[in-house]
Write a protein that holds these residues in place. Structure first.
Motif, PDB file in Angstrom:
ATOM      1  N   GLU A 168       0.815  -1.212   0.000  1.00  0.00           N
ATOM      2  CA  GLU A 168       0.000   0.000   0.000  1.00  0.00           C
ATOM      3  C   GLU A 168       0.854   1.270   0.000  1.00  0.00           C
ATOM      4  N   ALA A 169       2.150   1.114  -0.119  1.00  0.00           N
ATOM      5  CA  ALA A 169       3.025   2.283  -0.234  1.00  0.00           C
ATOM      6  C   ALA A 169       2.955   2.831  -1.652  1.00  0.00           C
ATOM      7  N   ARG A 170       3.336   4.080  -1.809  1.00  0.00           N
ATOM      8  CA  ARG A 170       3.415   4.693  -3.131  1.00  0.00           C
ATOM      9  C   ARG A 170       4.868   4.677  -3.612  1.00  0.00           C
ATOM     10  N   ILE A 171       5.033   4.689  -4.917  1.00  0.00           N
ATOM     11  CA  ILE A 171       6.346   4.740  -5.537  1.00  0.00           C
ATOM     12  C   ILE A 171       6.547   6.095  -6.208  1.00  0.00           C
ATOM     13  N   LEU A 172       7.669   6.728  -5.915  1.00  0.00           N
ATOM     14  CA  LEU A 172       8.061   7.987  -6.563  1.00  0.00           C
ATOM     15  C   LEU A 172       9.255   7.672  -7.466  1.00  0.00           C
ATOM     16  N   PRO A 173       9.043   7.515  -8.774  1.00  0.00           N
ATOM     17  CA  PRO A 173      10.152   7.138  -9.653  1.00  0.00           C
ATOM     18  C   PRO A 173      11.018   8.352 -10.014  1.00  0.00           C
ATOM     19  N   VAL A 174      12.320   8.189  -9.853  1.00  0.00           N
ATOM     20  CA  VAL A 174      13.270   9.234 -10.231  1.00  0.00           C
ATOM     21  C   VAL A 174      14.292   8.566 -11.161  1.00  0.00           C
TER      22      VAL A 174
END
Length: 390
Positions: free
Chosen positions: A124-130
């Motif tokens: 349920e975590a979000r992913i911040l793609p860099v």
């Protein structure tokens, strides 16, 4: 070639070799869950009784992430691309490594009951793609090496300023020329100073001399080595003084943008699994400092080596459920990390024969400075004593 350029080359190469992924048969896609031995090893299902990572954002500094993958759809935030060129969606060399890492962090499966596909440790975590690197087989890789050497440092700062609660770097430079870069060091200290834990792969140089790997060896980083399903060290996993903990790094199932699934190996998936475990801790206890989280992981680790740690496994195999349980008794502290400080010149890693606990990481700058003064003094003496010729 400049030092920054060398750094850019090494990171681009290392990141792409951290996962060699043989495809699983297509018919195996619906039976993926039974192959995810890492969930059991980290006691993830027990940890899910407390949290599944809701409210937490994990920045994945990598090759990009496929936000439309069925196992990740709805979990991936808009991507920040610090490369600006290279492969695009649909290409074979687009976002393979990054999507794999994101899936074992926050995959939620798919299907009517989400019983198919990959489930991550923090679903349920979000992913911040860099996007800070390109895949090894990207035709633009050479250009990225020369033009985007500072992307990793910039990516760390960007993630810290745009909502990251955990920063995962399943990449590293463990080449013979590996050395600390002041910009990267400062960026990591910046993130730690904002209360953000930073995780990195310890390196895949176990067969190539166990060279020090950066960013894993920077002060404050949680450096992760790999372990197999037998609880032993895979031959590739780097052994070094900066090892913090270990996590599964062989036969780790992950998703690919082409909708197939792969068994991956390396300290890359090990790092991602630890970042996901930290996401669970931060979800339940958001005010704990990076130092407290690091201490939680080491103090509750499974299979702790004799003496409390070693260079192969760090403090042992991460136990997400035990770490969550121990966090109940902690009072949050917002301690500032030790100041970053590597000298402009770098005189190499610690001697290979030094005991693992002989010299704390934060003493390295002073050691380098002292050695530098000694070398300068010797050079001056030799210059004064040199024979003079007409």
């Amino acid at each position: 070639m400049t030092r920054a350029l060398l750094r850019g080359v090494a990171v681009a190469l290392a990141s792409a070799t951290l996962a060699v992924l043989p495809a699983l048969p297509a018919q195996a896609a619906d039976g993926i869950r039974g192959q995810e031995w890492a969930l059991e090893a980290l006691h993830a299902e027990e940890a899910w009784r407390t949290t599944k990572g809701e409210g937490i954002t994990v920045a994945v500094l990598d090759t990009g992430v496929d936000a439309d993958h069925p196992d990740l759809k709805g979990q991936v935030l808009p991507q920040k691309d610090l490369i600006g060129f290279g492969a695009e969606p649909g290409d074979d060399s687009w976002a393979v490594h990054g999507t794999g890492m994101a899936s074992i962090i926050a995959g939620h499966g798919h299907g009517a009951g989400r019983e198919d596909g990959v489930v991550g440790v923090a679903p349920e975590a979000r992913i911040l793609p860099v996007r800070v690197i390109l895949e090894d087989n990207d035709p633009q890789r050479q250009r990225a090496r020369t033009e985007k050497a500072g992307a990793l440092a910039d990516g760390i700062r960007w993630a810290a300023d745009h909502g990251a609660d955990v920063i995962n770097m399943s990449l590293g430079d463990d080449s013979e020329s590996a050395h600390p870069e002041p910009r990267e060091d400062a960026a990591i200290q910046y993130a730690l100073g904002k209360g953000i834990p930073v995780v990195a792969s310890a390196g895949n140089g176990g067969k190539k001399g166990d060279h020090v790997s950066y960013p894993a060896a920077y002060p404050g980083v949680i450096a992760v080595t790999a372990v197999n399903h037998l609880g032993t060290r895979p031959a590739f996993s780097t052994r070094h003084w900066y090892a913090t903990v270990c996590a599964p790094g062989e036969q780790v199932v992950m998703a690919n943008p082409d909708r197939s699934y792969y068994n991956g190996w390396g300290t890359s998936p090990a790092s991602a699994l630890v970042s996901a475990s930290i996401a669970l801790i931060r979800s339940a206890y958001p005010d704990l400092s990076p130092a407290q989280i690091k201490q939680l992981l080491t103090s509750t680790a499974q299979n702790t080596p004799e003496g409390g740690r070693d260079d192969t496994f760090g403090a042992g195999l991460v136990d997400a459920a035990a770490a969550l349980k121990a966090a109940e008794n902690l009072n949050p502290t917002r301690q500032k990390p030790s100041p970053a400080g590597y000298a402009d010149r770098y005189f190499g890693p610690r001697p290979a024969t030094a005991p693992a606990d002989e010299l704390p990481v934060n003493w390295l700058p002073w050691t380098a400075g002292t050695l530098g003064l000694a070398l300068l003094g010797t050079a001056f003496f030799l210059w004064r004593a040199r024979p003079r010729y007409p």
